[in-house]
Motif scaffolding. Structure first.
Motif, short mmCIF file in Angstrom:
data_model
loop_
_atom_site.label_atom_id
_atom_site.label_comp_id
_atom_site.label_asym_id
_atom_site.label_seq_id
_atom_site.Cartn_x
_atom_site.Cartn_y
_atom_site.Cartn_z
N MET A 1 0.86 -1.18 0.00
CA MET A 1 0.00 0.00 0.00
C MET A 1 0.89 1.23 0.00
O MET A 1 1.76 1.37 0.88
CB MET A 1 -0.88 0.01 1.23
N PRO A 2 0.67 2.15 -0.96
CA PRO A 2 1.53 3.33 -1.07
C PRO A 2 1.62 4.12 0.24
O PRO A 2 0.60 4.32 0.90
CB PRO A 2 0.84 4.17 -2.15
N GLN A 3 2.80 4.49 0.57
CA GLN A 3 3.06 5.32 1.75
C GLN A 3 2.52 4.73 3.04
O GLN A 3 2.28 5.42 4.01
CB GLN A 3 2.45 6.73 1.58
N SER A 4 2.31 3.44 3.02
CA SER A 4 1.76 2.82 4.21
C SER A 4 2.57 1.60 4.64
O SER A 4 3.00 1.49 5.78
CB SER A 4 0.30 2.43 3.94
N GLY A 5 2.77 0.69 3.71
CA GLY A 5 3.55 -0.49 4.04
C GLY A 5 3.12 -1.69 3.21
O GLY A 5 2.20 -1.60 2.40
N THR A 6 3.82 -2.80 3.39
CA THR A 6 3.46 -4.04 2.70
C THR A 6 2.85 -4.98 3.71
O THR A 6 3.47 -5.29 4.74
CB THR A 6 4.69 -4.67 2.05
N PHE A 7 1.64 -5.43 3.43
CA PHE A 7 0.88 -6.22 4.39
C PHE A 7 0.90 -7.70 4.05
O PHE A 7 0.86 -8.08 2.88
CB PHE A 7 -0.55 -5.70 4.46
N ILE A 8 0.96 -8.50 5.10
CA ILE A 8 0.98 -9.94 4.94
C ILE A 8 -0.45 -10.45 4.96
O ILE A 8 -1.27 -10.01 5.77
CB ILE A 8 1.77 -10.60 6.09
N ALA A 9 -0.75 -11.38 4.05
CA ALA A 9 -2.09 -11.96 4.00
C ALA A 9 -2.42 -12.59 5.35
O ALA A 9 -1.56 -13.15 6.02
CB ALA A 9 -2.17 -13.00 2.89
N ASP A 10 -3.67 -12.48 5.71
CA ASP A 10 -4.10 -12.94 7.02
C ASP A 10 -4.38 -14.44 7.00
O ASP A 10 -5.51 -14.90 7.04
CB ASP A 10 -5.37 -12.17 7.43
N LEU A 11 -3.31 -15.21 6.91
CA LEU A 11 -3.46 -16.65 6.76
C LEU A 11 -2.92 -17.44 7.95
O LEU A 11 -3.16 -18.62 8.06
CB LEU A 11 -2.72 -17.13 5.51
N GLY A 12 -2.18 -16.82 8.80
CA GLY A 12 -1.50 -17.57 9.86
C GLY A 12 -0.12 -17.99 9.40
O GLY A 12 0.13 -18.26 8.23
#
Lengths: 234, 234
Positions: A70-81
């Motif tokens: 996400m621009p100017q926010s961060g890279t998020f990990i899928a909510d999979l465990g």
DNA sequence: ATACTTAAATTGGTTAACCAAAATTATATT
DNA sequence: AATATAATTTTGGTTAACCAATTTAAGTAT
């Protein structure tokens, strides 16, 4: 100078290494899935590579839906465990490059379903688009010209009419490899054959009639030669 | 802070624009497919964007097998013919983002085939890997814990045993999206259900017996609830 | 002329600096 | 003390400069 495009999918060693390191880092920090990945700068520094390389690896994992930047926010990990993330990354890294047989097998399997969906769900617009492509195909074949491209577009127009973007996407991604392999292995010289016109026409008729079963049947006939090639070597 | 990963596939507007421009340029120059694309620098200059943006767009098209970058050499266009290239790019750009129903439909379709292949082709190693994952799943469920991840890994281990990398790749790419959507739509609360253990066990038994038909049958039973959900709204 | 050698130019890959938006912290106001 | 506001930091995205391998062109000996 011409060159062969092969090994379309698959990751090179550097990408595998970086992805593997990212995985380790997620585990090491025992990160909550759904949370942010460390910043690209931090990753680059931690792994001793440039941000560009990190971004490249992230993009690969984005394709598999494991990350999302996400621009100017961060890279998020899928909510999979964590367990699921680990398992998926391991499989992704070790995924073999598809061989020709896998591709042909996949294509037949895919198209038999796609044509059923197309027959069931096609709109009037879909139908006229398919028919339009078929006309161009006929024209080329009757003129004795090469019609590989028109044949391809015919099948893609059916894939589109299936109204399943997920399957359509797979179809699109395996198609070029198959076409180029075809020419390499000289599997199918019948692209200019006149009987292919009738086969295509029969498929379109079934789609027009909204008859999924017949559509599948006609597609199976169209693939009979290819089908044999695929399974005779089993 | 958690965020939802959605629209995994699909291109943003900038990517679409650049890809479209690249297509135009290929047509304008009437380039022979199989030949080199203009250099990244030239493309960046021509389209008024940075090389990074060009490289990003190229990577997207590489995924679909339309381009292939060779270090210190150039980016090569798949040998498909201009007509085919144009048709493919148009479809890729206009490919809708898969909706949940498409994904579920694709997953069922895929897994019924994957399990057949797995039953037919599994090695001893595949089998013991599947059984190992199943044991972990059982353990979690019997302990009353959440076993979504273990369930996922079970299905992925079967996909791996299918020995079709192409289908396996699709399975991997749609899985995370499905899992997250599942939790969102609360479709399946039965991941901790005890009967799921028996269903999984029945599938493994069929795979052990190398019985593709029974394997498919058991998988279909396992998916029965999901199957209804997918097609009751038709 | 032809084949071989060598040097310049081109290429994708890499690295580092810069940008604007977003998130965070500090500050001011009520 | 709670809230609103402003300054600062952090972030992914972008741009520009640099690198090494490759390709191409020029030069040279045969």
């Amino acid at each position: 100078m011409k060159i062969e495009i092969k090994g379309v999918n698959g990751l090179d060693n550097k990408e595998k290494l970086i992805i593997s390191e990212i995985k380790s880092l997620i585990n090491l920090k025992n990160m909550e899935p759904g949370e942010k990945l460390p910043s690209e700068r931090l990753l680059a520094d931690r792994l001793g590579v440039s941000r560009g390389s990190i971004r490249n690896a992230i993009q690969k994992l984005e394709f598999y839906g494991l990350l999302k930047s996400m621009p100017q926010s961060g890279t998020f990990i899928a909510d999979l465990g964590l367990t699921a993330i680990n398992g998926m990354i391991d499989q992704i890294i070790n995924l073999p490059t598809p061989d020709f047989k896998s591709l042909v097998e996949t294509r037949i399997f895919l198209e038999l379903k796609l044509v059923k969906f197309a027959a069931a769900r096609r709109t009037e617009e879909d139908l006229s688009e398919i028919e339009e492509v078929l006309e161009k195909y006929k024209f080329k074949v009757l003129a004795g010209e090469d019609a590989v491209a028109e044949d391809l577009l015919f099948h893609l127009s059916i894939a589109k009419a299936s109204h399943n973007p997920s399957l359509n996407r797979l179809m699109l991604s395996i198609t070029p490899q198959i076409i180029t392999d075809f020419e390499k292995y000289h599997v199918c010289k019948s692209n200019t054959a006149l009987n292919a016109i009738d086969e295509h026409q029969a498929i379109v008729d079934a789609i027009r009639s909204k008859d999924p079963c017949r559509a599948e049947e006609k597609m199976k006939e169209h693939f009979s030669v290819l089908y044999q090639y695929c399974y005779e070597t089993n």
